[in-house]
Design a protein around this motif. Structure first.
Motif, PDB file in Angstrom:
ATOM      1  N   GLY A   9      12.838   5.749   4.342  1.00 52.79           N
ATOM      2  CA  GLY A   9      12.661   5.502   2.904  1.00 52.79           C
ATOM      3  C   GLY A   9      13.468   4.064   2.648  1.00 52.79           C
ATOM      4  N   GLY A  10      13.087   3.209   3.780  1.00 51.36           N
ATOM      5  CA  GLY A  10      13.454   1.954   3.671  1.00 51.36           C
ATOM      6  C   GLY A  10      12.732   0.708   4.006  1.00 51.36           C
ATOM      7  N   ILE A  11      12.316  -0.236   4.791  1.00 52.18           N
ATOM      8  CA  ILE A  11      12.014  -1.116   4.615  1.00 52.18           C
ATOM      9  C   ILE A  11      11.126  -0.544   6.439  1.00 52.18           C
ATOM     10  CG2 ILE A  11      12.809  -2.517   3.479  1.00 52.18           C
ATOM     11  CD1 ILE A  11      14.139  -3.844   5.801  1.00 52.18           C
ATOM     12  N   TRP A  12       9.793  -2.198   6.524  1.00 52.48           N
ATOM     13  CA  TRP A  12       9.567  -1.897   8.121  1.00 52.48           C
ATOM     14  C   TRP A  12      10.836  -2.783   8.101  1.00 52.48           C
ATOM     15  CZ3 TRP A  12       5.496   0.973   9.882  1.00 52.48           C
ATOM     16  CH2 TRP A  12       4.181   1.492   9.578  1.00 52.48           C
ATOM     17  N   GLU A  13      11.266  -2.340   9.946  1.00 55.91           N
ATOM     18  CA  GLU A  13      12.388  -3.685   9.825  1.00 55.91           C
ATOM     19  C   GLU A  13      11.690  -4.737  10.508  1.00 55.91           C
ATOM     20  OE1 GLU A  13      15.080  -4.105   9.514  1.00 55.91           O
ATOM     21  OE2 GLU A  13      15.894  -2.744   8.304  1.00 55.91           O
ATOM     22  N   SER A  14      12.551  -5.732  10.867  1.00 56.15           N
ATOM     23  CA  SER A  14      12.223  -7.369  10.707  1.00 56.15           C
ATOM     24  C   SER A  14      12.021  -6.927  12.530  1.00 56.15           C
ATOM     25  CB  SER A  14      13.203  -7.910  10.436  1.00 56.15           C
ATOM     26  OG  SER A  14      14.405  -7.875  10.811  1.00 56.15           O
ATOM     27  N   TRP A  54      12.580   5.036  16.840  1.00 54.84           N
ATOM     28  CA  TRP A  54      11.829   6.304  16.243  1.00 54.84           C
ATOM     29  C   TRP A  54      11.358   5.816  15.005  1.00 54.84           C
ATOM     30  CZ3 TRP A  54      12.088  11.350  16.951  1.00 54.84           C
ATOM     31  CH2 TRP A  54      11.025  12.300  15.775  1.00 54.84           C
ATOM     32  N   GLN A  55       9.921   4.591  14.350  1.00 54.71           N
ATOM     33  CA  GLN A  55      10.008   4.342  13.053  1.00 54.71           C
ATOM     34  C   GLN A  55       8.324   4.771  12.246  1.00 54.71           C
ATOM     35  OE1 GLN A  55      10.034   0.448  12.389  1.00 54.71           O
ATOM     36  NE2 GLN A  55       9.512   1.359  10.176  1.00 54.71           N
ATOM     37  N   ASP A  56       9.467   4.983  11.405  1.00 54.22           N
ATOM     38  CA  ASP A  56       9.144   6.051  10.269  1.00 54.22           C
ATOM     39  C   ASP A  56       8.023   5.453   9.586  1.00 54.22           C
ATOM     40  OD1 ASP A  56      11.007   8.754  11.001  1.00 54.22           O
ATOM     41  OD2 ASP A  56      11.217   8.329   8.528  1.00 54.22           O
ATOM     42  N   PHE A  57       6.447   6.284   8.999  1.00 54.55           N
ATOM     43  CA  PHE A  57       6.181   5.300   7.842  1.00 54.55           C
ATOM     44  C   PHE A  57       6.838   5.551   6.901  1.00 54.55           C
ATOM     45  CE2 PHE A  57       2.656   5.690  11.541  1.00 54.55           C
ATOM     46  CZ  PHE A  57       1.863   4.796  10.769  1.00 54.55           C
ATOM     47  N   PRO A  58       6.965   4.260   6.116  1.00 56.49           N
ATOM     48  CA  PRO A  58       7.560   4.735   4.775  1.00 56.49           C
ATOM     49  C   PRO A  58       7.632   5.133   3.899  1.00 56.49           C
ATOM     50  CG  PRO A  58       7.706   1.921   5.730  1.00 56.49           C
ATOM     51  CD  PRO A  58       6.401   3.080   6.121  1.00 56.49           C
ATOM     52  N   LEU A  59       7.425   6.438   3.372  1.00 53.85           N
ATOM     53  CA  LEU A  59       6.748   7.514   2.913  1.00 53.85           C
ATOM     54  C   LEU A  59       8.013   8.445   3.167  1.00 53.85           C
ATOM     55  CD1 LEU A  59       5.120   6.485   4.081  1.00 53.85           C
ATOM     56  CD2 LEU A  59       3.440   7.749   2.429  1.00 53.85           C
ATOM     57  N   SER A  60       8.991   8.745   1.958  1.00 54.32           N
ATOM     58  CA  SER A  60       9.975  10.173   2.282  1.00 54.32           C
ATOM     59  C   SER A  60      10.780  10.459   1.088  1.00 54.32           C
ATOM     60  CB  SER A  60      11.451   8.828   2.671  1.00 54.32           C
ATOM     61  OG  SER A  60      12.467   9.826   2.691  1.00 54.32           O
ATOM     62  N   CYS A  61      10.889  11.576   1.454  1.00 57.79           N
ATOM     63  CA  CYS A  61      11.531  12.943   0.527  1.00 57.79           C
ATOM     64  C   CYS A  61      10.607  12.453  -1.126  1.00 57.79           C
ATOM     65  CB  CYS A  61      12.967  12.304  -0.301  1.00 57.79           C
ATOM     66  SG  CYS A  61      14.053  12.555   1.245  1.00 57.79           S
ATOM     67  N   GLY A  62       9.320  12.528  -1.059  1.00 58.34           N
ATOM     68  CA  GLY A  62       8.475  12.284  -2.368  1.00 58.34           C
ATOM     69  C   GLY A  62       7.193  13.185  -2.063  1.00 58.34           C
ATOM     70  N   ALA A  63       6.319  13.053  -3.037  1.00 64.12           N
ATOM     71  CA  ALA A  63       4.989  13.324  -2.856  1.00 64.12           C
ATOM     72  C   ALA A  63       4.297  12.383  -3.484  1.00 64.12           C
ATOM     73  CB  ALA A  63       4.786  14.713  -3.534  1.00 64.12           C
ATOM     74  N   TYR A  64       3.406  11.591  -2.488  1.00 63.29           N
ATOM     75  CA  TYR A  64       2.386  10.820  -2.566  1.00 63.29           C
ATOM     76  C   TYR A  64       0.835  10.541  -2.762  1.00 63.29           C
ATOM     77  CZ  TYR A  64       6.940   8.332  -0.693  1.00 63.29           C
ATOM     78  OH  TYR A  64       7.666   7.909  -0.872  1.00 63.29           O
ATOM     79  N   ALA A  65       0.363  10.201  -3.740  1.00 62.87           N
ATOM     80  CA  ALA A  65      -0.876  10.286  -4.016  1.00 62.87           C
ATOM     81  C   ALA A  65      -1.766   9.754  -2.836  1.00 62.87           C
ATOM     82  CB  ALA A  65      -1.124   9.674  -5.643  1.00 62.87           C
ATOM     83  N   GLU A  66      -3.020  10.394  -2.872  1.00 60.46           N
ATOM     84  CA  GLU A  66      -4.102   9.575  -2.187  1.00 60.46           C
ATOM     85  C   GLU A  66      -4.517   9.382  -2.667  1.00 60.46           C
ATOM     86  OE1 GLU A  66      -4.808  12.457   1.615  1.00 60.46           O
ATOM     87  OE2 GLU A  66      -2.547  13.955   0.334  1.00 60.46           O
ATOM     88  N   GLU A  67      -5.176   8.667  -3.823  1.00 56.04           N
ATOM     89  CA  GLU A  67      -5.519   7.794  -4.962  1.00 56.04           C
ATOM     90  C   GLU A  67      -4.867   6.622  -4.673  1.00 56.04           C
ATOM     91  OE1 GLU A  67      -5.821  11.711  -4.726  1.00 56.04           O
ATOM     92  OE2 GLU A  67      -4.373  11.045  -6.135  1.00 56.04           O
ATOM     93  N   GLU A  68      -6.216   5.900  -5.184  1.00 58.66           N
ATOM     94  CA  GLU A  68      -5.989   4.900  -5.689  1.00 58.66           C
ATOM     95  C   GLU A  68      -5.304   4.382  -6.743  1.00 58.66           C
ATOM     96  OE1 GLU A  68      -6.197   2.112  -3.779  1.00 58.66           O
ATOM     97  OE2 GLU A  68      -7.910   2.957  -2.442  1.00 58.66           O
ATOM     98  N   ASN A  76       9.593  10.515   5.963  1.00 60.33           N
ATOM     99  CA  ASN A  76      10.761  12.018   5.944  1.00 60.33           C
ATOM    100  C   ASN A  76      10.915  12.684   5.140  1.00 60.33           C
ATOM    101  OD1 ASN A  76      13.967  11.655   6.879  1.00 60.33           O
ATOM    102  ND2 ASN A  76      14.278  11.564   4.268  1.00 60.33           N
ATOM    103  N   GLU A  77      10.797  14.227   5.495  1.00 59.61           N
ATOM    104  CA  GLU A  77      11.032  14.832   5.322  1.00 59.61           C
ATOM    105  C   GLU A  77       9.919  15.511   3.689  1.00 59.61           C
ATOM    106  OE1 GLU A  77      15.840  15.376   5.786  1.00 59.61           O
ATOM    107  OE2 GLU A  77      15.273  15.284   3.408  1.00 59.61           O
ATOM    108  N   ASN A  78       8.815  14.693   3.995  1.00 62.72           N
ATOM    109  CA  ASN A  78       7.905  14.970   2.745  1.00 62.72           C
ATOM    110  C   ASN A  78       6.624  16.131   3.558  1.00 62.72           C
ATOM    111  OD1 ASN A  78       8.404  12.163   1.851  1.00 62.72           O
ATOM    112  ND2 ASN A  78       7.266  11.562   3.463  1.00 62.72           N
ATOM    113  N   ILE A  79       6.574  17.227   4.053  1.00 66.24           N
ATOM    114  CA  ILE A  79       5.980  18.062   4.646  1.00 66.24           C
ATOM    115  C   ILE A  79       6.799  18.764   4.524  1.00 66.24           C
ATOM    116  CG2 ILE A  79       4.989  19.303   6.937  1.00 66.24           C
ATOM    117  CD1 ILE A  79       4.363  16.078   8.163  1.00 66.24           C
ATOM    118  N   TRP A  80       8.248  18.881   4.397  1.00 72.91           N
ATOM    119  CA  TRP A  80       8.807  20.542   4.642  1.00 72.91           C
ATOM    120  C   TRP A  80       9.187  20.107   2.827  1.00 72.91           C
ATOM    121  CZ3 TRP A  80      14.599  19.405   5.230  1.00 72.91           C
ATOM    122  CH2 TRP A  80      15.646  20.255   4.790  1.00 72.91           C
ATOM    123  N   GLY A  81       9.393  18.861   2.222  1.00 69.23           N
ATOM    124  CA  GLY A  81       9.142  18.600   0.792  1.00 69.23           C
ATOM    125  C   GLY A  81       8.306  19.786   0.177  1.00 69.23           C
ATOM    126  N   HIS A  82       6.985  20.070   1.269  1.00 70.69           N
ATOM    127  CA  HIS A  82       5.784  19.702   0.329  1.00 70.69           C
ATOM    128  C   HIS A  82       5.723  22.103   0.509  1.00 70.69           C
ATOM    129  CE1 HIS A  82       1.448  21.808   0.222  1.00 70.69           C
ATOM    130  NE2 HIS A  82       1.639  21.551  -0.487  1.00 70.69           N
TER     131      HIS A  82
END
Length: 812
Positions: A352-357, A372-386, A416-422
């Motif tokens: 839920g933060g940034i790609w670190e420096s 351990w580097q998360d892709f920055p998607l967290s605690c939500g559902a993210y659209a796969e459309e443009e 982070n927690e997106n698969i669990w959230g779903h």
């Protein structure tokens, strides 16, 4: 290539929204890189958003637009020359104009942008303007187009590519920044430039992937130098791969396993012998993989570096400051060093933060801290459309390329927690078949990593189980687990009910250090139910959970200062309890990543280091629990055992003395046992029944001592124990660099601590949470530059223990 930074002469001005009149009146000097918040702070036009109730007073920022202006002077492009305007980061919804001509629009703070502006250059100064729109309004409009996706907070952070916690989190403020937050420059080049260089090192090989952007079709050469070796590759098209065997490469190891040699790599792009462009980085030669092989419990989840299993002693990492452009390399060094000092070997960059420096990764490379580097998607559902999809994939490609040379980078994680959230958070009904991110986690990210970085393992999400297992995402038999029932609904002893393969989130809350608190909250509001205190407690029913968590173990104090100490102590105990449990189950369990190391502002949170960089008692508990050798009493299969953990390369041998002792010092049972724990292993030692045959559970303690290591076990909770509230006295003397505080116990004293920052906000103490038997002493070393009355360290609010938190009982 000629690079010219464009960091001077900028101004910023509000152009729309509910802006206070005194701010809207004129343009102000702007620092680039920077943000509007920091510029207005520097001008004295807004109060510090971290203090008091100022965060709420600055909510007008959310719907405000801004304009940055400067001028650039650049000669016209020569024949065959390219001139690019390059932004490494824009936060977030921006329109760029040069000489009044729009050159581009952006809506992603996680990536850079490059614009060809050679046709716009001329003699004299040219205006350069960057307009920033409201990120919140953009996200709201995007959500209307794409359809609402589930999220835990009011703002649609999952509909825009901006740091998710910009919009507030259960530990962070709702301060939605805007600005040119990373460097901006003009790049002049001809013939070709390096569009990407990816040096990927394994234990004995360097594979360098190169991509170029061409302005002509002349033959090109790529030259790679690593250490003393130099090799060349003739480049036919726009891409090339050069493999260099380095059989004598020095091996890079994680902290606690060896050294961290770093080797410079230079990638040079040539046309003939003319240098067109260069890329410099450092690599460490090592291999890393995940062992996810099946066993009798499910599937393993063990990180393996250079063919050696590593028990992960980790911490979750959030941005070190919510106002990101204030973070310096020195800040990152101090923060990572606090983790290293606590025996940590991995930091998880939370999604839920940034790609670190690069600075962050450089610091971790040098110290042997795995990332351990998360892709920055967290605690939500993210659209796969443009327009979201292409932005997510573009930022992923750019940052995989940027970060892959770093040896500290060990694991890529889908989110982070997106698969669990779903699965568990009632998303499916709301989504009604709409996309939610599965395509990213199971298809897109793995495909990008296969192409760009096949040298590291990928995990679909934290938590998640392999799809092939058919198991729940948070199943403790597979993959990673987050343990939040303990904090949210149960008690920290709830950890005993699960033996995860790898626990990548768990934790317990407490307020910040006292001196941080009093610098943040006005004196009249220093109480747990004051509006200002609650503004700095973001967790849902956070204080209720703190109190209920306390009540399991001790009385909930009415006095605020006592409550502050009690909640800090309970956080420390919860930390030690959970980690002791996890480590005692190795190798079935192979990882512990505590939530969390740091805070981004002053707040009551799960951090062990507060927003001012002060160590909470839980940090000391963490350091002890993550020590290479740990002795603790644990519950296994319904019985109490002595667990001896040896996470070092040498065997641990010693004689353990175990005693059941009355609080007044009378020994009721004494036994001895030989302790032999091979390197990197755990031994569980059954106890003589006499040690557990307690006759006075309210005033007896079980103690084990082995070679300077001590473990204690009580037979009742604190609220039922007959502690002597005046069990300790202290004597203080001034020493070089501070004070020496010697504490002597007349009765059993539990969790003795010196809260030195209550005497001097800059003071630190070497240790905390010491258990003392009658007649024992311990000397605490306080480091401070202040001259104070030594008796201050004996004051009741400074010299603390668990004893002072219970109702005095007759001791006998």
């Amino acid at each position: 290539m000629l690079k010219t930074d464009l960091h001077t002469g900028w101004t910023v001005q509000a152009t729309g929204g509910p802006v206070p009149a005194e701010i809207a009146a004129s343009a102000l000097p702007a620092v680039v890189p920077g943000t509007v918040h920091t510029d207005l702070l520097a001008a004295g036009l807004i109060p510090d958003p971290y203090l008091g109730a100022n965060e709420a007073e600055l909510a007008w920022f959310h719907r405000t637009s801004w304009r940055y202006d400067t001028t650039l002077t650049a000669a016209p492009a020569a024949p065959g020359e390219r001139v690019d305007l390059v932004f490494d980061g824009l936060d977030t919804v921006a329109t760029i104009e040069l000489g009044g001509v729009e050159v581009g629009r952006t809506a992603n703070m996680h990536r850079g942008y490059r614009f060809d502006v050679r046709h716009l250059l001329g003699d004299g100064a040219i205006p350069l303007t960057v307009h920033f729109g409201s990120a919140l309004e953009y996200a709201e409009e995007n959500e209307r187009k794409l359809g609402r996706r589930p999220r835990p907070y009011p703002h649609p952070f999952n509909a825009i590519r901006k740091m998710a916690c910009s919009f507030g989190w259960d530990w962070g403020p709702d301060l939605q920044t805007a600005g040119i937050w990373k460097p901006v420059r003009l790049e002049r080049w001809h013939t070709a430039r390096l569009a990407a260089a990816r040096p990927l090192a394994t234990r004995d090989r360097l594979t360098v992937h190169v991509e170029v952007e061409r302005a002509s079709a002349v033959p090109l050469i790529v030259e790679v130098t690593v250490g003393e070796r130099t090799e060349r590759l003739a480049l036919d098209g726009d891409r090339g791969v050069l493999e260099i065997a380095v059989p004598d490469a020095p091996t890079w190891w994680p902290a606690g396993y060896g050294e961290q040699p770093l080797v410079g790599v230079a990638v040079t792009l040539l046309a003939g012998e003319e240098i067109l462009d260069e890329h410099h980085s450092r690599v460490g030669f090592r291999d890393v993989r995940l062992d996810e092989s099946p066993d009798e419990h499910g599937d393993r989840f063990a990180l393996v570096v250079n063919d050696r299993e590593v028990f992960v002693l980790g911490l979750n990492w959030i941005p070190e400051d919510h106002l990101l452009t204030r973070i310096t390399r020195a800040d990152l060094e101090a923060a990572v060093d606090r983790a290293v000092a606590a025996n940590t070997n991995l930091l998880r960059v939370w999604g839920g933060g940034i790609w670190e420096s690069d600075d962050f990764y450089d610091v971790c490379d040098e110290r042997g801290v795995l990332v351990w580097q998360d892709f920055p998607l967290s605690c939500g559902a993210y659209a796969e459309e443009e327009p979201l999809r292409s932005e997510i994939l573009a930022e992923a490609r750019e940052n995989i390329t940027r970060l892959s040379p770093h040896p500290s980078l060990a694991v890529w994680n889908g989110g982070n927690e997106n698969i669990w959230g779903h699965e568990d958070w009632n998303w499916k009904e709301e989504l009604n078949g709409a996309s939610w991110g599965a395509g990213y986690y199971y298809e897109d990210f793995p495909a990008l990593l296969t192409e760009l970085d096949p040298t590291r393992p990928y995990h679909a999400g934290s938590p998640s189980s392999p799809l092939s297992s058919g198991a729940h995402p948070n199943d403790d038999r597979y993959g990673t687990r987050h343990e939040w029932e303990a904090w949210n609904r149960e008690d920290y002893t709830h950890h005993d009910n699960f033996v995860p393969r790898f626990c990548s989130e768990f934790g317990w809350q407490a307020p910040p250090a006292w001196s941080t608190l009093v610098a943040t909250i006005p004196p009249g509001e220093l109480r747990k139910d004051s509006p200002t205190f609650l503004l700095h407690q973001k967790a849902e029913d956070g204080n209720g959970k703190l109190d209920r968590g306390l009540a399991h173990h001790m009385a909930v104090p009415d006095d605020f200062a006592a409550w502050h100490w009690a909640t800090q102590l309970n956080q420390a105990r919860a930390t030690a309890y959970a980690i002791g449990h996890l480590r005692s189950h190795a190798p079935r369990t192979m990882g512990s990543i505590l939530w969390q190391l740091n805070d981004c502002w002053p707040v009551t949170s799960w951090a062990v280091v507060d927003g001012a960089g002060r160590l909470k008692p839980a940090w000391y508990a963490l350091r002890h629990a993550y020590a290479p050798r740990l002795l603790s009493f644990q519950k296994h299969d319904g019985r109490v055992v002595l667990a001896a953990v040896n996470d070092s390369d040498e065997p641990w041998r010693g004689g353990a003395r175990l005693r059941r002792v009355c609080f007044d010092g009378v020994e009721r049972a004494v036994t001895s046992v030989d302790v032999h724990v091979p390197a990197r292993s755990v031994r569980l030692i059954d106890l003589d029944p006499a040690l557990l045959a307690v006759t006075q559970p309210d005033r007896e303690v079980l103690v084990a001592d082995v070679g300077g290591q001590r473990a204690t076990h009580l037979f009742a909770e604190d609220h039922s124990l007959a502690y002597d509230p005046a069990a300790v006295r202290a004597h203080t003397v001034a020493v070089e660099g501070g004070y020496s505080v010697t504490v002597t116990a007349a009765s059993f004293a539990r969790d003795v601590a010196v809260l030195a920052d209550r005497v001097d906000p800059g003071a630190t103490v070497d240790t905390m949470l010491v258990d003392l038997l009658p007649g024992e002493t311990h000397t605490f070393t306080v480091t401070t530059t202040a001259t104070v009355d030594g008796e201050a360290f004996s004051a009741p609010e400074v010299l603390r223990s668990a004893n002072v938190l219970t109702t005095p009982a007759k001791v006998g």
